[in-house]
Write a protein that holds these residues in place. Sequence first.
Motif, PDB file in Angstrom:
ATOM      1  N   GLN B  37       0.832  -1.213   0.000  1.00  0.00           N
ATOM      2  CA  GLN B  37       0.000   0.000   0.000  1.00  0.00           C
ATOM      3  C   GLN B  37       0.865   1.260   0.000  1.00  0.00           C
ATOM      4  OE1 GLN B  37      -3.509  -0.032  -0.071  1.00  0.00           O
ATOM      5  NE2 GLN B  37      -3.013  -2.154  -0.601  1.00  0.00           N
ATOM      6  N   CYS B  38       2.148   1.095   0.292  1.00  0.00           N
ATOM      7  CA  CYS B  38       3.084   2.224   0.417  1.00  0.00           C
ATOM      8  C   CYS B  38       4.242   2.081  -0.563  1.00  0.00           C
ATOM      9  CB  CYS B  38       3.698   2.264   1.813  1.00  0.00           C
ATOM     10  SG  CYS B  38       2.710   3.018   3.040  1.00  0.00           S
ATOM     11  N   PRO B  39       4.019   2.327  -1.858  1.00  0.00           N
ATOM     12  CA  PRO B  39       5.120   2.130  -2.805  1.00  0.00           C
ATOM     13  C   PRO B  39       6.252   3.148  -2.645  1.00  0.00           C
ATOM     14  CG  PRO B  39       3.192   3.025  -3.922  1.00  0.00           C
ATOM     15  CD  PRO B  39       2.765   2.700  -2.520  1.00  0.00           C
ATOM     16  N   ILE B  40       5.973   4.219  -1.866  1.00  0.00           N
ATOM     17  CA  ILE B  40       7.069   5.116  -1.482  1.00  0.00           C
ATOM     18  C   ILE B  40       7.300   4.881   0.004  1.00  0.00           C
ATOM     19  CG2 ILE B  40       7.871   7.504  -1.313  1.00  0.00           C
ATOM     20  CD1 ILE B  40       6.030   8.192  -3.648  1.00  0.00           C
ATOM     21  N   ALA B  41       8.353   4.151   0.308  1.00  0.00           N
ATOM     22  CA  ALA B  41       8.616   3.770   1.697  1.00  0.00           C
ATOM     23  C   ALA B  41       9.321   4.906   2.426  1.00  0.00           C
ATOM     24  CB  ALA B  41       9.469   2.509   1.733  1.00  0.00           C
ATOM     25  N   SER B  49      14.860   8.969   5.302  1.00  0.00           N
ATOM     26  CA  SER B  49      14.777   9.141   3.838  1.00  0.00           C
ATOM     27  C   SER B  49      13.493   8.506   3.326  1.00  0.00           C
ATOM     28  CB  SER B  49      15.989   8.515   3.141  1.00  0.00           C
ATOM     29  OG  SER B  49      16.035   7.114   3.338  1.00  0.00           O
ATOM     30  N   TRP B  50      13.128   8.897   2.110  1.00  0.00           N
ATOM     31  CA  TRP B  50      12.002   8.301   1.377  1.00  0.00           C
ATOM     32  C   TRP B  50      12.564   7.421   0.286  1.00  0.00           C
ATOM     33  CZ3 TRP B  50       7.132   9.418   3.124  1.00  0.00           C
ATOM     34  CH2 TRP B  50       6.970  10.573   3.909  1.00  0.00           C
ATOM     35  N   ILE B 296      17.229  16.260  -2.504  1.00  0.00           N
ATOM     36  CA  ILE B 296      16.779  16.928  -1.281  1.00  0.00           C
ATOM     37  C   ILE B 296      15.527  17.732  -1.614  1.00  0.00           C
ATOM     38  CG2 ILE B 296      17.376  18.616   0.508  1.00  0.00           C
ATOM     39  CD1 ILE B 296      19.016  16.039   0.704  1.00  0.00           C
ATOM     40  N   VAL B 297      14.473  17.505  -0.821  1.00  0.00           N
ATOM     41  CA  VAL B 297      13.199  18.192  -1.067  1.00  0.00           C
ATOM     42  C   VAL B 297      13.363  19.681  -0.763  1.00  0.00           C
ATOM     43  CG1 VAL B 297      10.770  18.332  -0.374  1.00  0.00           C
ATOM     44  CG2 VAL B 297      11.907  16.094  -0.509  1.00  0.00           C
ATOM     45  N   ASP B 298      12.930  20.533  -1.699  1.00  0.00           N
ATOM     46  CA  ASP B 298      13.121  21.984  -1.572  1.00  0.00           C
ATOM     47  C   ASP B 298      12.124  22.618  -0.612  1.00  0.00           C
ATOM     48  OD1 ASP B 298      14.310  24.572  -2.642  1.00  0.00           O
ATOM     49  OD2 ASP B 298      12.175  24.877  -3.062  1.00  0.00           O
ATOM     50  N   HIS B 299      10.859  22.212  -0.734  1.00  0.00           N
ATOM     51  CA  HIS B 299       9.820  22.814   0.108  1.00  0.00           C
ATOM     52  C   HIS B 299       8.800  21.730   0.462  1.00  0.00           C
ATOM     53  CE1 HIS B 299       8.838  23.282  -4.228  1.00  0.00           C
ATOM     54  NE2 HIS B 299       7.681  22.780  -3.833  1.00  0.00           N
ATOM     55  N   ASP B 300       8.071  21.972   1.535  1.00  0.00           N
ATOM     56  CA  ASP B 300       7.077  20.989   1.963  1.00  0.00           C
ATOM     57  C   ASP B 300       6.134  20.673   0.809  1.00  0.00           C
ATOM     58  OD1 ASP B 300       8.316  21.479   4.323  1.00  0.00           O
ATOM     59  OD2 ASP B 300       6.529  22.095   5.446  1.00  0.00           O
ATOM     60  N   ILE B 301       5.893  19.396   0.594  1.00  0.00           N
ATOM     61  CA  ILE B 301       5.050  19.005  -0.519  1.00  0.00           C
ATOM     62  C   ILE B 301       4.432  17.646  -0.217  1.00  0.00           C
ATOM     63  CG2 ILE B 301       7.029  17.967  -1.739  1.00  0.00           C
ATOM     64  CD1 ILE B 301       5.674  18.365  -4.340  1.00  0.00           C
ATOM     65  N   GLU B 302       3.190  17.436  -0.711  1.00  0.00           N
ATOM     66  CA  GLU B 302       2.626  16.094  -0.628  1.00  0.00           C
ATOM     67  C   GLU B 302       2.834  15.443  -1.972  1.00  0.00           C
ATOM     68  OE1 GLU B 302      -1.088  15.378   1.584  1.00  0.00           O
ATOM     69  OE2 GLU B 302      -1.669  14.178  -0.168  1.00  0.00           O
ATOM     70  N   PHE B 303       3.630  14.395  -1.981  1.00  0.00           N
ATOM     71  CA  PHE B 303       3.924  13.710  -3.238  1.00  0.00           C
ATOM     72  C   PHE B 303       3.346  12.304  -3.161  1.00  0.00           C
ATOM     73  CE2 PHE B 303       6.572  11.036  -5.991  1.00  0.00           C
ATOM     74  CZ  PHE B 303       6.517  11.751  -7.182  1.00  0.00           C
ATOM     75  N   GLN B 304       2.389  12.007  -4.015  1.00  0.00           N
ATOM     76  CA  GLN B 304       1.713  10.694  -4.024  1.00  0.00           C
ATOM     77  C   GLN B 304       1.243  10.317  -2.622  1.00  0.00           C
ATOM     78  OE1 GLN B 304       0.915  10.012  -6.880  1.00  0.00           O
ATOM     79  NE2 GLN B 304       2.402   8.862  -8.072  1.00  0.00           N
ATOM     80  N   GLY B 305       0.720  11.316  -1.915  1.00  0.00           N
ATOM     81  CA  GLY B 305       0.181  11.058  -0.581  1.00  0.00           C
ATOM     82  C   GLY B 305       1.221  11.066   0.524  1.00  0.00           C
ATOM     83  N   ALA B 310      10.587  20.044   3.567  1.00  0.00           N
ATOM     84  CA  ALA B 310      11.795  20.680   3.037  1.00  0.00           C
ATOM     85  C   ALA B 310      13.016  20.079   3.735  1.00  0.00           C
ATOM     86  CB  ALA B 310      11.739  22.183   3.284  1.00  0.00           C
ATOM     87  N   GLY B 311      13.994  19.699   2.952  1.00  0.00           N
ATOM     88  CA  GLY B 311      15.214  19.129   3.527  1.00  0.00           C
ATOM     89  C   GLY B 311      15.216  17.608   3.591  1.00  0.00           C
ATOM     90  N   ASP B 312      14.057  16.977   3.366  1.00  0.00           N
ATOM     91  CA  ASP B 312      14.015  15.508   3.389  1.00  0.00           C
ATOM     92  C   ASP B 312      14.849  14.935   2.250  1.00  0.00           C
ATOM     93  OD1 ASP B 312      12.310  15.548   5.515  1.00  0.00           O
ATOM     94  OD2 ASP B 312      10.586  14.653   4.481  1.00  0.00           O
ATOM     95  N   ARG B 313      15.387  13.758   2.508  1.00  0.00           N
ATOM     96  CA  ARG B 313      16.179  13.065   1.483  1.00  0.00           C
ATOM     97  C   ARG B 313      15.279  12.046   0.762  1.00  0.00           C
ATOM     98  NH1 ARG B 313      21.529  12.923   1.373  1.00  0.00           N
ATOM     99  NH2 ARG B 313      21.360  13.970   3.369  1.00  0.00           N
ATOM    100  N   VAL B 314      15.368  12.012  -0.543  1.00  0.00           N
ATOM    101  CA  VAL B 314      14.605  11.035  -1.338  1.00  0.00           C
ATOM    102  C   VAL B 314      15.604  10.202  -2.126  1.00  0.00           C
ATOM    103  CG1 VAL B 314      12.824  10.709  -3.094  1.00  0.00           C
ATOM    104  CG2 VAL B 314      12.707  12.697  -1.568  1.00  0.00           C
TER     105      VAL B 314
END
Lengths: 50, 402
Positions: B37-41, B49-50, B296-305, B310-314
């Motif tokens: 259910q969570c394809p982005i872990a 990290s995501w 690195i995420v630039d600003h707060d965002i909801e991506f695919q739920g 901001a600052g999160d590592r993907v």
Amino acid sequence: MCAIAAPEVFGSDEIGNAKVLITGEIPAALHAKVRRAESNCPERAITIIE
Amino acid sequence: MTDTQKPVKDMTTDYDIFDPEFVKNPYSGYTEIRESQCPIAHTERYEGSWLPTRYEDVVAIAQEFETFTSRQILVMPPVEGRSEGAYAGVAAPPITSDPPDHHWHRRLILPVFSPQSVAKYEQGTRDLCNALIDEFIDKGTADAAADYAQHIPVRVIATMLGVPLEMEPEFTEWVRGVLENMTDKEARIKAFMNIVQFFMGQIEDRKKNPRENDLITELMNAEVEGKKVPIEYVLGVCQLMLVAGIDTTWSAIGSCMWHMAQHPEHRKQLRENPDLWPTAIEELLRVYAPVTMARIVDHDIEFQGCPMKAGDRVLMAFPAANRDPRQFENPDEVILDRENNRHVAFGSGIHRCAGSNLARLEVRVALQTWLDRIPEFELVDQSTVTWVGGQVHGPRKCMVKF
């Protein structure tokens, strides 16, 4: 990728960016190769106009 | 306990890219996440990290460079006190550049890696592969990773850069220090500083003694809008070529060797139909894509739920995207003449690997030369094959017999 799939139609410029080498209609003999180039382009940069 | 020692509870909320089982075989873990259910872990390990695993999501993140920036591109956070850019203020253009500078950062090096430019390294690479094989062909056994794959890209890159080939062991050690054993922060800093100091020395030497037909000299003399490029750019490009051009391609060659050792039918197919080589290389790159890059995420965002801050590592798991059944039929199967293969082993978008033509050439020549000289071979023992993972995935010990 396109230059690998259809070297008759796609090549690269002096900085290595892909470019189309021929103008106008693609000869029928190359249609299959061009379709393969289209379906393998990782950037979805190729559009075939029919 | 450190992050690496805790058992993984749930792949979608607690994955560990350095877990020994995951390093060995990340694909079942990727599938577990991708089909959940969570394809982005997400994980809290290593400062969090995501991990997107579907092709569509990985490509979207790679394309949206304004939201998913390249301020940092390694899968591990930088060592404390060196948080902006790469270590010690030395960036790695163009891979750590964002627009607008990214454009000229990349444009200056692209000609070096055009298909026409890299073609001149083909014969040298073939000679090198033959010389490596000469060393062990009479023994009937060899380490396809450590005796063969490991030596090829480092020498090709050193040749391109015009730096001493006899420093191969140091280059290899430094690059491994940066990209492997990433949990050892002190070793990473030390390895990185060694690379920076080495190239600073090379640049100083060329200031006094400019060389003809020399990439570093040419970069030092390059101009953008009438002004010489900053020396930090030259230093950054040199260290990037070393770090990005060695471990990655060597891992790809190693994985291909590991595959070929177990698939006589594929060796036969290539022997009987050499026209298959270009598509076969793409297929092997799809299945054994070695590299995972970070954003690195630039600003707060909801991506695919997913509530990304901001600052999160993907982590852009290209190896996971390349095995998404939504994009590739029978994704875990190697089909050397696969018809549709939009793989992302080299990434996608503005940071798509600049050295992909060179990497393709090296992988093809390494495999062709081996298969010409040693058409039949097999693994000595699967259980003794060792792997690295995280940023780069590939075998480090892979004994074969013939």
